[in-house]
Design a protein around this motif. Structure first.
Motif, mmCIF file in Angstrom:
data_model
loop_
_atom_site.group_PDB
_atom_site.id
_atom_site.type_symbol
_atom_site.label_atom_id
_atom_site.label_comp_id
_atom_site.label_asym_id
_atom_site.label_seq_id
_atom_site.Cartn_x
_atom_site.Cartn_y
_atom_site.Cartn_z
ATOM 1 N N LEU A 124 0.845 -1.142 -0.129
ATOM 2 C CA LEU A 124 0.065 0.026 -0.002
ATOM 3 C C LEU A 124 0.860 1.184 0.152
ATOM 4 O O LEU A 124 1.756 1.523 0.875
ATOM 5 C CB LEU A 124 -0.980 0.155 1.253
ATOM 6 C CG LEU A 124 -1.973 -0.988 1.223
ATOM 7 C CD1 LEU A 124 -2.612 -1.190 2.650
ATOM 8 C CD2 LEU A 124 -3.077 -0.767 0.101
ATOM 9 N N PRO A 125 0.761 2.045 -0.961
ATOM 10 C CA PRO A 125 1.565 3.353 -1.187
ATOM 11 C C PRO A 125 1.998 3.887 0.264
ATOM 12 O O PRO A 125 2.895 4.520 0.440
ATOM 13 C CB PRO A 125 0.693 4.161 -2.125
ATOM 14 C CG PRO A 125 0.037 3.305 -3.182
ATOM 15 C CD PRO A 125 -0.599 2.149 -1.976
ATOM 16 N N GLU A 126 0.654 4.195 0.956
ATOM 17 C CA GLU A 126 1.096 5.004 2.183
ATOM 18 C C GLU A 126 2.074 4.427 3.313
ATOM 19 O O GLU A 126 2.858 5.067 4.103
ATOM 20 C CB GLU A 126 -0.169 5.368 3.056
ATOM 21 C CG GLU A 126 -0.955 4.367 3.534
ATOM 22 C CD GLU A 126 -1.632 3.573 2.654
ATOM 23 O OE1 GLU A 126 -2.632 2.852 3.010
ATOM 24 O OE2 GLU A 126 -1.755 3.761 1.561
ATOM 25 N N GLY A 253 -5.927 9.488 4.957
ATOM 26 C CA GLY A 253 -5.188 10.730 5.187
ATOM 27 C C GLY A 253 -3.751 10.744 4.616
ATOM 28 O O GLY A 253 -3.002 11.623 4.530
ATOM 29 N N GLY A 254 -3.390 9.723 3.973
ATOM 30 C CA GLY A 254 -1.926 9.327 3.619
ATOM 31 C C GLY A 254 -0.889 9.118 4.792
ATOM 32 O O GLY A 254 -1.279 8.575 5.890
ATOM 33 N N ALA A 255 0.320 9.477 4.218
ATOM 34 C CA ALA A 255 1.397 9.315 5.301
ATOM 35 C C ALA A 255 2.127 10.685 5.827
ATOM 36 O O ALA A 255 2.166 11.441 4.901
ATOM 37 C CB ALA A 255 2.607 8.661 4.717
ATOM 38 N N VAL A 256 1.680 11.176 6.993
ATOM 39 C CA VAL A 256 2.196 12.429 7.302
ATOM 40 C C VAL A 256 3.480 12.168 8.263
ATOM 41 O O VAL A 256 3.259 11.447 9.317
ATOM 42 C CB VAL A 256 1.225 13.228 8.224
ATOM 43 C CG1 VAL A 256 1.559 14.542 8.683
ATOM 44 C CG2 VAL A 256 -0.088 13.310 7.166
ATOM 45 N N ALA A 268 0.439 11.443 -0.213
ATOM 46 C CA ALA A 268 -1.176 11.698 -0.669
ATOM 47 C C ALA A 268 -1.869 10.830 -1.166
ATOM 48 O O ALA A 268 -1.523 10.029 -2.081
ATOM 49 C CB ALA A 268 -1.276 13.004 -1.408
ATOM 50 N N ILE A 269 -3.082 10.356 -0.540
ATOM 51 C CA ILE A 269 -3.827 9.142 -1.154
ATOM 52 C C ILE A 269 -4.469 9.595 -2.388
ATOM 53 O O ILE A 269 -4.623 10.707 -2.630
ATOM 54 C CB ILE A 269 -5.085 8.870 -0.143
ATOM 55 C CG1 ILE A 269 -4.304 8.059 1.278
ATOM 56 C CG2 ILE A 269 -6.062 7.985 -0.472
ATOM 57 C CD1 ILE A 269 -3.510 7.302 1.156
ATOM 58 N N THR A 270 -4.439 8.616 -3.347
ATOM 59 C CA THR A 270 -5.189 8.775 -4.411
ATOM 60 C C THR A 270 -6.303 7.558 -4.618
ATOM 61 O O THR A 270 -5.957 6.427 -3.970
ATOM 62 C CB THR A 270 -4.159 8.698 -5.666
ATOM 63 O OG1 THR A 270 -3.503 7.256 -5.712
ATOM 64 C CG2 THR A 270 -3.008 9.640 -5.593
ATOM 65 N N PRO A 271 -6.971 7.630 -5.542
ATOM 66 C CA PRO A 271 -8.018 6.468 -5.766
ATOM 67 C C PRO A 271 -7.616 5.105 -6.101
ATOM 68 O O PRO A 271 -8.150 4.074 -5.968
ATOM 69 C CB PRO A 271 -9.094 7.102 -6.924
ATOM 70 C CG PRO A 271 -8.973 8.843 -6.693
ATOM 71 C CD PRO A 271 -7.584 8.825 -6.138
ATOM 72 N N GLU A 272 -6.582 5.306 -6.863
ATOM 73 C CA GLU A 272 -5.798 4.214 -7.372
ATOM 74 C C GLU A 272 -4.858 3.430 -6.490
ATOM 75 O O GLU A 272 -4.306 2.390 -6.953
ATOM 76 C CB GLU A 272 -4.957 4.611 -8.769
ATOM 77 C CG GLU A 272 -5.526 5.185 -9.615
ATOM 78 C CD GLU A 272 -5.727 6.799 -9.512
ATOM 79 O OE1 GLU A 272 -5.026 7.628 -8.566
ATOM 80 O OE2 GLU A 272 -6.717 7.483 -10.077
ATOM 81 N N GLN A 275 -5.439 -0.456 -5.832
ATOM 82 C CA GLN A 275 -5.123 -1.340 -7.098
ATOM 83 C C GLN A 275 -3.871 -1.196 -7.277
ATOM 84 O O GLN A 275 -3.221 -2.252 -7.815
ATOM 85 C CB GLN A 275 -5.938 -0.812 -8.556
ATOM 86 C CG GLN A 275 -5.672 -1.487 -9.504
ATOM 87 C CD GLN A 275 -6.138 -2.925 -9.248
ATOM 88 O OE1 GLN A 275 -7.148 -3.296 -9.088
ATOM 89 N NE2 GLN A 275 -5.265 -3.941 -9.357
ATOM 90 N N GLU A 276 -2.908 -0.190 -7.213
ATOM 91 C CA GLU A 276 -1.564 -0.210 -7.435
ATOM 92 C C GLU A 276 -1.040 -1.249 -6.410
ATOM 93 O O GLU A 276 0.176 -1.721 -6.825
ATOM 94 C CB GLU A 276 -1.168 1.251 -7.317
ATOM 95 C CG GLU A 276 -1.368 2.284 -8.233
ATOM 96 C CD GLU A 276 -1.282 3.578 -7.648
ATOM 97 O OE1 GLU A 276 -0.603 3.903 -6.722
ATOM 98 O OE2 GLU A 276 -1.209 4.544 -8.697
ATOM 99 N N ALA A 277 -1.175 -1.243 -5.185
ATOM 100 C CA ALA A 277 -0.811 -2.324 -4.333
ATOM 101 C C ALA A 277 -0.987 -3.479 -4.945
ATOM 102 O O ALA A 277 0.131 -4.459 -4.684
ATOM 103 C CB ALA A 277 -1.443 -1.876 -3.075
ATOM 104 N N PHE A 278 -2.100 -4.065 -5.198
ATOM 105 C CA PHE A 278 -2.420 -5.552 -5.680
ATOM 106 C C PHE A 278 -1.569 -5.721 -7.087
ATOM 107 O O PHE A 278 -0.943 -6.812 -7.160
ATOM 108 C CB PHE A 278 -3.896 -5.676 -6.023
ATOM 109 C CG PHE A 278 -4.595 -6.091 -4.725
ATOM 110 C CD1 PHE A 278 -4.724 -7.381 -4.469
ATOM 111 C CD2 PHE A 278 -5.064 -5.058 -4.007
ATOM 112 C CE1 PHE A 278 -5.398 -7.702 -3.363
ATOM 113 C CE2 PHE A 278 -5.844 -5.497 -2.702
ATOM 114 C CZ PHE A 278 -6.021 -6.880 -2.578
#
Length: 330
Positions: A124-126, A253-256, A268-272, A275-278
């Motif tokens: 997961l990106p965050e 909220g993402g990673a702060v 910053a969180i994005t709608p994708e 799916q990017e994580a999978f």
């Protein structure tokens, strides 16, 4: 690489989209005991449909499988896949017992096939952004982690098998707390040496609906995990306390990063993002098939199962459970 998806449950669309996004990977089969579920999941993919994973493996249409089934079925399906020479990505939890984890690892090793476990938190990106900050050394060593998750284990809130101790292997701590353990061990940088846990069974459930775990890692990091079913305020947050600052991670909220009174948005969180994580997880699996080490070591996935089972024992006995340090295991 030809991929077969076994189990067309909730995260099946993410696995299917990941296969379509990566070069060199093709979804060639979808299997589910519910033919309509398989048909719906495979719509538009051209994948062959099966209601029996053994027939899918015997058909010679896959080189690898994604095992996305109820937890207790992971081992028998994995053993069948290994016997057929198919590599496999098994959704978390790896299995419902340590003995089953070890059997799965041995079956894949004996057959010479690759095995990875789908702990999606690693991708997961965050969470990746938080790991990047920790690795940079900017904030010094991690000293403490607080992980707070909400879920919903009310009757009718999820498929009936989640409420079966025999099929699910456990309740909220195994299913949701497994995510918390995965990411807390990873970002905390250690293995647990002590665990104290509590569990609560509400709503007439045969499996726990709520629970808490307190862990001490072998590097001195303290971890507190809370999983609460159906609270007024939904939560999925981590607070990572480092020597020189704090990282807050939340899929909304993402990673702060906060240090010396100043905050910055690291991711910053994005709608994708999910799916990017999978997609990244499947790319990692393909790399493992090609000979690379996995992003999620099998020992880590096994340890997560070990800790959930220890949490059940700690809650039942009302006492902490201790574990041998990694060097003693080696």
């Amino acid at each position: 690489m030809r991929i077969g998806l076994i189990g067309a449950g909730a995260v099946a669309p993410f696995h299917i989209a990941a296969a379509s996004a990566l070069d060199g990977i093709e979804l060639t089969a979808v299997c589910d005991i519910d033919e309509q579920a398989a048909l719906q999941a495979a719509a538009g993919t051209g994948a062959a449909l099966f209601t029996d994973h053994r027939r899918m493996l015997d058909a010679g249409v896959v080189d690898a499988v994604i095992v996305n089934t109820p937890h207790a079925l992971h081992l028998p399906i994995a053993e069948d896949a290994a016997a057929a020479g198919a590599h496999m990505l098994v959704e978390k939890p790896m299995a419902t017992s340590i003995a089953d984890c070890d059997r799965m690892i041995a079956a894949c090793a004996d057959a010479g096939v690759a095995l990875t476990v789908g702990h999606i938190q690693h991708f997961l990106p965050e969470k990746v952004a938080a790991a990047r900050v920790i690795a940079s050394g900017e904030l010094g060593a991690v000293r403490m982690i607080r992980d707070n998750r909400s879920t919903d284990y009310r009757p009718g809130s999820r498929s009936p098998w989640f409420f079966s101790p025999e099929i699910a292997g456990g309740g909220a701590l195994l299913n949701i707390g497994g995510h918390c353990l995965d990411r807390s061990l990873w970002l905390g940088g250690g293995r647990a040496v002590e665990m104290l846990a509590t569990t609560v069974n509400r709503f007439g459930s045969a499996v726990e609906t709520d629970g808490g775990m307190q862990l001490l890692l072998d590097n001195g990091v303290g971890v507190t995990i809370s999983v609460v079913s159906d609270p007024a305020t939904r939560a999925d947050s981590m607070t990572i306390v480092c020597e020189k600052g704090v990282i807050e991670v939340d899929p909304r909220g993402g990673a702060v990063v906060h240090a010396d009174g100043v905050s910055r948005l690291e991711h910053a969180i994005t709608p994708e993002g999910i799916q990017e994580a999978f997609t990244a997880q499947l790319a990692d699996f393909a790399a493992v098939v090609a000979g690379a080490p996995p992003a999620v070591p099998l020992a880590h996935a096994r340890h997560v199962v070990e800790l959930v089972l220890a949490a059940y024992r700690s809650a039942a006995e009302g006492a902490p459970v201790s574990f041998a340090p990694a060097e003693a295991i080696a």
